[in-house]
Design an enzyme around this catalytic site. Structure first.
Site, short mmCIF file in Angstrom:
data_model
loop_
_atom_site.label_atom_id
_atom_site.label_comp_id
_atom_site.label_asym_id
_atom_site.label_seq_id
_atom_site.Cartn_x
_atom_site.Cartn_y
_atom_site.Cartn_z
N SER A 1 -9.35 -5.20 -0.52
CA SER A 1 -10.78 -4.99 -0.70
C SER A 1 -11.35 -5.93 -1.75
O SER A 1 -10.63 -6.48 -2.59
CB SER A 1 -11.04 -3.55 -1.13
OG SER A 1 -10.57 -3.32 -2.44
N GLU B 1 -7.54 -12.88 -0.02
CA GLU B 1 -8.08 -12.71 1.33
C GLU B 1 -8.66 -11.31 1.35
O GLU B 1 -7.94 -10.32 1.40
CB GLU B 1 -7.00 -12.90 2.39
CG GLU B 1 -7.54 -13.09 3.79
CD GLU B 1 -7.52 -11.83 4.62
OE1 GLU B 1 -8.58 -11.15 4.70
OE2 GLU B 1 -6.46 -11.50 5.18
N ALA C 1 0.84 -1.20 0.00
CA ALA C 1 0.00 0.00 0.00
C ALA C 1 0.87 1.25 0.00
O ALA C 1 1.94 1.29 0.63
CB ALA C 1 -0.91 0.00 1.22
N SER C 2 0.40 2.29 -0.67
CA SER C 2 1.20 3.49 -0.87
C SER C 2 1.54 4.20 0.44
O SER C 2 2.61 4.81 0.56
CB SER C 2 0.46 4.47 -1.78
OG SER C 2 0.29 3.92 -3.06
N CYS D 1 -9.56 -7.20 9.05
CA CYS D 1 -10.51 -7.98 8.24
C CYS D 1 -11.29 -8.98 9.09
O CYS D 1 -12.48 -9.18 8.89
CB CYS D 1 -9.76 -8.73 7.14
SG CYS D 1 -8.96 -7.66 5.93
#
Length: 455
Positions: A208, A229, A157-158, A263
């Protein structure tokens, strides 16, 4: 030059900027990963075990540094960041200790002189990973992948590129050859080309549902194996014989751990009607007393969400649920001042069709739902497009097991919050994805399960 910037969600101040690599540079790094694979797959288990134990030791040695970095980049409270780094070390040691038994040939008795199944590496695995557990999510993929003889490239992720580069450096420090584990700081617009790259043989994604569908579509078109996942809206059934003190303790921690951004966090609490009011009363007190604040403060219970836009999106979901007839018991208001903070929030009187029932609330918001009996509770729990985790809180473990077996999820825990454990498979069903991570099931997702017959 395009860059990505890490922003401290507690202060909204810039931490650091990292230069993105071009599509051509990514192609070169993937080619290097493939070249490394050709050598790495020839190494012995003993050599791999030694380096993986080195990596575990690096996590232990740098626990405080890595924990501070995770907390700065995504807002996790410092105590939980330390626990995340410890879990990384545990994963590394687990696969170092058990790799030979996990990948042992399986002898199959047939009319052949010898027939067996062997497990061989495939090549370069691409991992697309989220920000909520910036170290652990990566190691959960990388440790088993590397121990099988595969190599891995990471699209992180950024907002957690500091963690991504720290991971790459840790592998190098541990002695792994360059190319065995590589961070690709690339733009999402270049992801399709990366997935289609012929040197990428498989893809694993945690993220997501839309991201999962997109990656699966691209990889599927090229007949590449994927493990997904995705999100969850985990239901916990609270039976009338449950210890309410324990149940509300679990509910509070389950909803606020990692600032509500997990999650497999407990999200929907389905409470038997005879204890519904008592549960809400105790739960509300504990959620209200949980201290929100600066995540480096050792006394706080939860900190900010990872980004302001994510906080604002969550707030819209809360407001929509209320407009649909849900009751706001606690919280539900954006605090004044800097930071992506959102208070512990409880929504009650929820029914199917409401946002708070149907959608994943990825933040410190709990949904409380009433059920008249076990049958209705199970039906409500299963009335979801998700199927990642689930739980039952009860004083009767036989009853709990019976209920758990009927819950539509990849994980069902009785009297305990769902957690991942390297000894057990982890993953979901329905819109929560497919495939498994961890244990013997996870390590065999990205291998050639090969039959050998000798006549």
């Amino acid at each position: 030059m395009e860059t990505t910037t890490s922003i401290n969600p507690a202060t909204e101040k810039e931490i650091a900027s990292y230069a993105r690599i071009s599509a051509k540079e990514a192609e070169k790094k993937i080619a290097k990963a493939h070249k490394s694979y050709l050598n790495w797959k020839q190494t012995s288990f003993e050599e791999r075990k030694k380096l993986m134990r080195n990596l575990a030791a690096i996590f232990q040695k740098n626990k405080e540094k890595y924990a501070q970095l995770a907390t700065e980049e995504m807002g996790k409270i410092i105590e939980q960041s330390r626990s995340e780094i410890e879990k990384c070390a545990k994963i590394c040691n687990y696969y170092a200790d058990h790799i030979e038994e996990l990948l042992a040939d399986e002898i199959i008795e047939t009319e052949a002189k010898k027939s067996y199944v062997t497990f061989q590496p495939l090549g370069v695995t691409l991992a697309v990973m989220p920000w909520n557990f910036p170290f652990y999510q990566v190691i959960r993929f990388a440790a088993p992948a590397v121990m099988t003889g595969n190599t891995g490239v990471l699209k992180h992720a950024s907002n957690v590129q500091g963690c991504a580069f720290a991971l790459e450096e840790a592998f190098i420090e541990a002695g792994f050859p360059r190319g065995v584990f590589t961070n690709l700081n690339i733009s999402s617009k270049n992801m399709e080309a990366v997935i289609k790259n012929p040197n990428i043989v498989s893809v694993t994604l945690t993220g997501s549902e839309p991201a999962g569908r997109s990656v699966a579509k691209i990889a599927g078109n090229k007949l590449k194996k994927t493990v997904l996942e995705l999100g969850g809206s985990d239901a916990y059934i609270i039976c009338e014989d449950a210890d309410l003190e324990k149940a509300t303790d679990l509910a509070t921690f389950g909803r606020l751990q990692n600032n509500g951004q997990t999650c497999i966090a407990a999200k929907r609490f389905i409470v038997l009607e005879s204890i519904y009011d008592d549960f809400i009363e105790q739960f509300t007190k504990k959620m209200a007393n949980a201290k929100m604040g600066e995540p480096t403060d050792e006394e706080v219970y939860y900190g900010p969400m990872a980004r302001v836009d994510l906080r604002n999106e969550l707030h819209k979901q809360v407001e929509k649920t209320i407009s649909q007839g849900g009751t706001l018991i606690l919280g539900g208001k954006i605090p004044e001042g800097k930071g992506a903070y959102y208070p512990a929030t409880i929504l009650s009187d929820l029914t199917p069709g409401m946002v708070g029932f149907d959608e994943e609330l990825f933040g410190p918001v709990a949904s409380v739902i009433k059920a008249k009996d076990d049958k209705e509770a199970i039906a409500l729990a299963n009335n979801s497009s998700f199927g990642l985790g689930s739980g039952v809180i009860t004083g009767d473990i036989k009853r709990g097991e019976k209920i758990a077996l009927q819950l539509e999820a990849g994980n069902s825990f009785v009297n305990k919050l769902v957690v991942s454990d390297p000894r057990l498979p982890f993953g979901g069903i329905k819109n929560s994805g497919y495939g498994r991570e961890l244990s013997s099931f996870g390590i065999k997702e990205f291998v050639n399960t090969k039959t050998i017959w000798i006549d």
